[in-house]
Every structure is written in structure tokens, then in C-alpha cells.
Design a protein around this motif. Structure first.
Motif, PDB file in Angstrom:
ATOM      1  N   VAL A  76       0.349 -12.307  -7.702  1.00 16.00           N
ATOM      2  CA  VAL A  76       1.618 -11.635  -7.985  1.00 16.00           C
ATOM      3  C   VAL A  76       1.563 -10.171  -7.537  1.00 16.00           C
ATOM      4  CG1 VAL A  76       3.137 -10.856  -9.867  1.00 16.00           C
ATOM      5  CG2 VAL A  76       2.214 -13.176  -9.879  1.00 16.00           C
ATOM      6  N   ILE A  77       0.394  -9.579  -7.541  1.00 14.25           N
ATOM      7  CA  ILE A  77       0.251  -8.144  -7.276  1.00 14.25           C
ATOM      8  C   ILE A  77       0.922  -7.712  -5.966  1.00 14.25           C
ATOM      9  CG2 ILE A  77      -1.395  -6.230  -6.955  1.00 14.25           C
ATOM     10  CD1 ILE A  77      -1.206  -7.340  -9.861  1.00 14.25           C
ATOM     11  N   PRO A  78       0.697  -8.382  -4.833  1.00 15.84           N
ATOM     12  CA  PRO A  78       1.364  -7.928  -3.602  1.00 15.84           C
ATOM     13  C   PRO A  78       2.887  -8.033  -3.640  1.00 15.84           C
ATOM     14  CG  PRO A  78      -0.478  -9.364  -3.075  1.00 15.84           C
ATOM     15  CD  PRO A  78      -0.268  -9.446  -4.560  1.00 15.84           C
ATOM     16  N   LYS A  79       3.432  -8.849  -4.519  1.00 20.38           N
ATOM     17  CA  LYS A  79       4.888  -8.988  -4.633  1.00 20.38           C
ATOM     18  C   LYS A  79       5.510  -7.841  -5.424  1.00 20.38           C
ATOM     19  CE  LYS A  79       4.738 -14.024  -4.418  1.00 20.38           C
ATOM     20  NZ  LYS A  79       5.023 -15.271  -5.131  1.00 20.38           N
ATOM     21  N   ILE A  80       4.677  -7.126  -6.179  1.00 25.93           N
ATOM     22  CA  ILE A  80       5.210  -6.058  -7.032  1.00 25.93           C
ATOM     23  C   ILE A  80       4.564  -4.700  -6.783  1.00 25.93           C
ATOM     24  CG2 ILE A  80       5.937  -7.610  -8.886  1.00 25.93           C
ATOM     25  CD1 ILE A  80       3.329  -6.881 -10.364  1.00 25.93           C
ATOM     26  N   MET A  81       3.564  -4.647  -5.892  1.00 21.74           N
ATOM     27  CA  MET A  81       2.892  -3.385  -5.618  1.00 21.74           C
ATOM     28  C   MET A  81       2.925  -3.115  -4.119  1.00 21.74           C
ATOM     29  SD  MET A  81      -1.039  -2.210  -6.396  1.00 21.74           S
ATOM     30  CE  MET A  81      -0.880  -1.522  -8.037  1.00 21.74           C
ATOM     31  N   THR A  82       3.687  -2.104  -3.743  1.00 19.99           N
ATOM     32  CA  THR A  82       3.773  -1.723  -2.339  1.00 19.99           C
ATOM     33  C   THR A  82       2.398  -1.270  -1.858  1.00 19.99           C
ATOM     34  OG1 THR A  82       6.059  -1.077  -2.664  1.00 19.99           O
ATOM     35  CG2 THR A  82       4.954  -0.199  -0.717  1.00 19.99           C
ATOM     36  N   GLY A  83       1.983  -1.795  -0.715  1.00 18.40           N
ATOM     37  CA  GLY A  83       0.683  -1.438  -0.151  1.00 18.40           C
ATOM     38  C   GLY A  83      -0.417  -2.406  -0.511  1.00 18.40           C
ATOM     39  N   ALA A  84      -0.114  -3.435  -1.300  1.00 15.27           N
ATOM     40  CA  ALA A  84      -1.107  -4.453  -1.643  1.00 15.27           C
ATOM     41  C   ALA A  84      -0.838  -5.694  -0.800  1.00 15.27           C
ATOM     42  CB  ALA A  84      -1.040  -4.800  -3.129  1.00 15.27           C
ATOM     43  N   SER A  85      -1.901  -6.396  -0.435  1.00 13.89           N
ATOM     44  CA  SER A  85      -1.729  -7.602   0.381  1.00 13.89           C
ATOM     45  C   SER A  85      -2.784  -8.643   0.022  1.00 13.89           C
ATOM     46  CB  SER A  85      -1.805  -7.268   1.869  1.00 13.89           C
ATOM     47  OG  SER A  85      -3.060  -6.694   2.177  1.00 13.89           O
ATOM     48  N   VAL A 101       0.266   5.557   1.085  1.00 15.97           N
ATOM     49  CA  VAL A 101       0.785   6.896   1.348  1.00 15.97           C
ATOM     50  C   VAL A 101       1.868   6.841   2.420  1.00 15.97           C
ATOM     51  CG1 VAL A 101       0.186   9.187   2.243  1.00 15.97           C
ATOM     52  CG2 VAL A 101      -1.347   8.021   0.654  1.00 15.97           C
ATOM     53  N   GLY A 102       3.000   7.432   2.111  1.00 18.17           N
ATOM     54  CA  GLY A 102       4.109   7.520   3.051  1.00 18.17           C
ATOM     55  C   GLY A 102       5.063   6.342   3.007  1.00 18.17           C
ATOM     56  N   MET A 103       4.747   5.294   2.271  1.00 11.98           N
ATOM     57  CA  MET A 103       5.642   4.135   2.201  1.00 11.98           C
ATOM     58  C   MET A 103       6.851   4.485   1.340  1.00 11.98           C
ATOM     59  SD  MET A 103       2.923   1.025   1.882  1.00 11.98           S
ATOM     60  CE  MET A 103       3.915  -0.225   2.673  1.00 11.98           C
ATOM     61  N   ASN A 104       8.030   4.056   1.788  1.00 10.94           N
ATOM     62  CA  ASN A 104       9.270   4.325   1.065  1.00 10.94           C
ATOM     63  C   ASN A 104       9.559   3.152   0.130  1.00 10.94           C
ATOM     64  OD1 ASN A 104      11.792   4.969   0.134  1.00 10.94           O
ATOM     65  ND2 ASN A 104      12.728   5.197   2.148  1.00 10.94           N
ATOM     66  N   THR A 108      11.833  -1.396  -0.360  1.00  8.35           N
ATOM     67  CA  THR A 108      11.380  -2.649  -0.976  1.00  8.35           C
ATOM     68  C   THR A 108      12.285  -3.100  -2.120  1.00  8.35           C
ATOM     69  OG1 THR A 108       9.957  -1.549  -2.607  1.00  8.35           O
ATOM     70  CG2 THR A 108       8.983  -2.009  -0.441  1.00  8.35           C
ATOM     71  N   ALA A 109      13.396  -2.410  -2.336  1.00  8.44           N
ATOM     72  CA  ALA A 109      14.264  -2.682  -3.496  1.00  8.44           C
ATOM     73  C   ALA A 109      14.841  -4.093  -3.465  1.00  8.44           C
ATOM     74  CB  ALA A 109      15.378  -1.647  -3.561  1.00  8.44           C
ATOM     75  N   LYS A 110      14.835  -4.716  -4.646  1.00 14.04           N
ATOM     76  CA  LYS A 110      15.366  -6.070  -4.850  1.00 14.04           C
ATOM     77  C   LYS A 110      16.108  -6.088  -6.183  1.00 14.04           C
ATOM     78  CE  LYS A 110      10.990  -7.661  -3.161  1.00 14.04           C
ATOM     79  NZ  LYS A 110       9.698  -7.963  -3.630  1.00 14.04           N
ATOM     80  N   LYS A 111      16.832  -7.157  -6.401  1.00 10.61           N
ATOM     81  CA  LYS A 111      17.552  -7.307  -7.666  1.00 10.61           C
ATOM     82  C   LYS A 111      16.572  -7.625  -8.790  1.00 10.61           C
ATOM     83  CE  LYS A 111      20.392 -10.900  -8.670  1.00 10.61           C
ATOM     84  NZ  LYS A 111      21.651 -11.672  -8.685  1.00 10.61           N
ATOM     85  N   TYR A 133      13.267  -0.893  -7.231  1.00 12.50           N
ATOM     86  CA  TYR A 133      11.970  -0.879  -6.563  1.00 12.50           C
ATOM     87  C   TYR A 133      10.883  -0.813  -7.626  1.00 12.50           C
ATOM     88  CZ  TYR A 133      12.566   4.139  -7.288  1.00 12.50           C
ATOM     89  OH  TYR A 133      12.787   5.374  -7.850  1.00 12.50           O
ATOM     90  N   SER A 134       9.727  -1.297  -7.268  1.00 11.12           N
ATOM     91  CA  SER A 134       8.649  -1.434  -8.238  1.00 11.12           C
ATOM     92  C   SER A 134       7.656  -0.285  -8.153  1.00 11.12           C
ATOM     93  CB  SER A 134       7.918  -2.758  -7.983  1.00 11.12           C
ATOM     94  OG  SER A 134       6.782  -2.853  -8.800  1.00 11.12           O
ATOM     95  N   GLU A 135       7.324   0.253  -9.304  1.00 13.21           N
ATOM     96  CA  GLU A 135       6.198   1.177  -9.456  1.00 13.21           C
ATOM     97  C   GLU A 135       5.200   0.440 -10.338  1.00 13.21           C
ATOM     98  OE1 GLU A 135       7.776   4.755 -11.161  1.00 13.21           O
ATOM     99  OE2 GLU A 135       8.711   5.369  -9.284  1.00 13.21           O
ATOM    100  N   THR A 136       4.094   0.027  -9.756  1.00 10.82           N
ATOM    101  CA  THR A 136       3.136  -0.816 -10.468  1.00 10.82           C
ATOM    102  C   THR A 136       1.798  -0.109 -10.601  1.00 10.82           C
ATOM    103  OG1 THR A 136       4.207  -2.799  -9.620  1.00 10.82           O
ATOM    104  CG2 THR A 136       1.961  -3.052 -10.429  1.00 10.82           C
ATOM    105  N   ASP A 137       1.259  -0.133 -11.800  1.00  6.81           N
ATOM    106  CA  ASP A 137      -0.078   0.402 -12.058  1.00  6.81           C
ATOM    107  C   ASP A 137      -0.870  -0.623 -12.848  1.00  6.81           C
ATOM    108  OD1 ASP A 137       0.060   3.082 -10.909  1.00  6.81           O
ATOM    109  OD2 ASP A 137       1.574   3.449 -12.446  1.00  6.81           O
ATOM    110  N   LEU A 138      -2.109  -0.787 -12.478  1.00  7.26           N
ATOM    111  CA  LEU A 138      -2.979  -1.735 -13.166  1.00  7.26           C
ATOM    112  C   LEU A 138      -3.766  -1.004 -14.245  1.00  7.26           C
ATOM    113  CD1 LEU A 138      -4.380  -3.576 -10.016  1.00  7.26           C
ATOM    114  CD2 LEU A 138      -2.286  -4.045 -11.296  1.00  7.26           C
TER     115      LEU A 138
END
Length: 176
Positions: A76-85, A101-104, A108-111, A133-138
Motif C-alpha cells: 500500500v505504501i507506494p499508493k499513498i507515499m510519493t517517491g515510494a515504489s 525532493v522536488g516532487m509536486n 498526485t491528487a485523487k478523490k 494529496y497524501s502526506e504519509t509518514d511511517l
């Protein structure tokens, strides 16, 4: 006179983020889902009235949903954290988290839709962020006392009509 307590809502909710195959449903939370609006204001002052406010203007309004997601599911992490794959070798997979860094995040905004469990099938009780858009922290505790939590905050950005949140059935339109 008896009070009507039927208007008091209690209980947990689920949150759906995105749509189709990429949708993430946050069904297990610890600490509850929170919806918040935050409005910023600017006082208008004049020299002639000193510190007396002669006008007050809204300078912005932001909405957010905070989700303490308790399911430890790495895919699930890559679906909610920009820069994760996800990296997979056909058998096993791992998640790589890059700096981002630098990603807008707006790109990535979704409903996002909050659905109270007691009203899961009644859109009149849902809260929708048309674009979030998601701001995700583990925050993964490795002990006997705490669950591993993925802290997800979904923040609204205005849609093409300037809407940042809808309380109730989003499909309702004004009658001519």
C-alpha cells in the motif's frame, strides 16, 4: 422537554482514496479518522481606527483527513507515499522510499471519501475531498506495547470549481 439525541453521531469510519485498481481503502485505524477544516483570515486595519478591525477577509481554507492506518501492508505504501515504489524479482518484493525532493504532491491528487461505518451505504453522511494529496509518514514501533502505524494525512486542493470538501452526497446538484 425531551432532547433529541438522534443527531449525535459516533463511531469509526473507513476512508477510500483514489479509484479503480489503484484505490486504497483504509479500513483498520487506531485512534480514529479525523476530518478538519482550517480557515486563515486577515484583519483589515486603517490608520484612522488604529488597531480596531474594520474588516476581516478569508485568505484561504484547507481541509484534511488524518488516518492512523494500522494495517501493516507494505504494498500500500507506494499508493499513498510519493517517491515510494515497489521492486519485485518475480517472487519477492520490497518497497524503496526515495527522498521525493522536488516532487509536486498536487500532481498526485485523487478523490478521498470518508464513510462512517454506521452509514456506509448512505452518501448523505459521507465527507468527500474531490482532490486530495497524501502526506504519509511511517511510525513503526517494534515492541510489545504498540501497533505499527502508517500516519496518512490527505490534504485537499481545490477542484476546477474551487471546492475543497463536500459534506453529504456529492452527486446532488442544484435544481434550475
Amino acid at each position: 422537554m425531551a432532547q433529541n439525541f438522534s443527531k449525535i453521531e459516533l463511531g469509526p469510519a473507513i476512508v477510500e482514496y483514489g479509484d479503480g485498481v489503484g484505490m486504497v481503502t483504509f479500513e483498520t485505524t487506531i485512534g480514529g479518522v479525523s476530518f478538519t477544516t482550517e480557515t486563515t483570515y486577515r484583519d483589515q486595519l486603517t490608520d484612522q481606527t488604529g488597531e480596531t478591525v474594520v474588516g476581516k477577509r478569508i485568505t484561504g481554507r484547507n481541509c484534511s483527513v488524518t488516518i492512523p492506518f494500522a494495517e501493516y501492508e507494505l504494498t500500500v505504501i507506494p499508493k499513498i507515499m510519493t517517491g515510494a515504489s515497489v521492486v519485485t524479482d518475480g517472487t519477492d518484493s520490497k518497497i524503496e522510499i526515495k527522498t521525493g525532493v522536488g516532487m509536486n504532491l498536487i500532481d498526485t491528487a485523487k478523490k478521498a471519501v470518508i464513510k462512517p461505518l454506521a452509514k456506509l451505504n448512505d452518501p448523505n453522511f459521507w465527507v468527500t475531498l474531490p482532490l486530495a494529496y497524501s502526506e504519509t509518514d511511517l511510525s513503526y514501533a517494534y515492541d510489545n506495547e504498540n501497533e505499527r502505524i502508517t500516519n496518512v494525512t490527505l490534504r485537499s486542493t481545490p477542484d476546477e470549481d474551487g471546492v475543497v470538501a463536500v459534506l453529504g452526497d456529492e452527486t446532488i446538484t442544484a435544481t434550475p
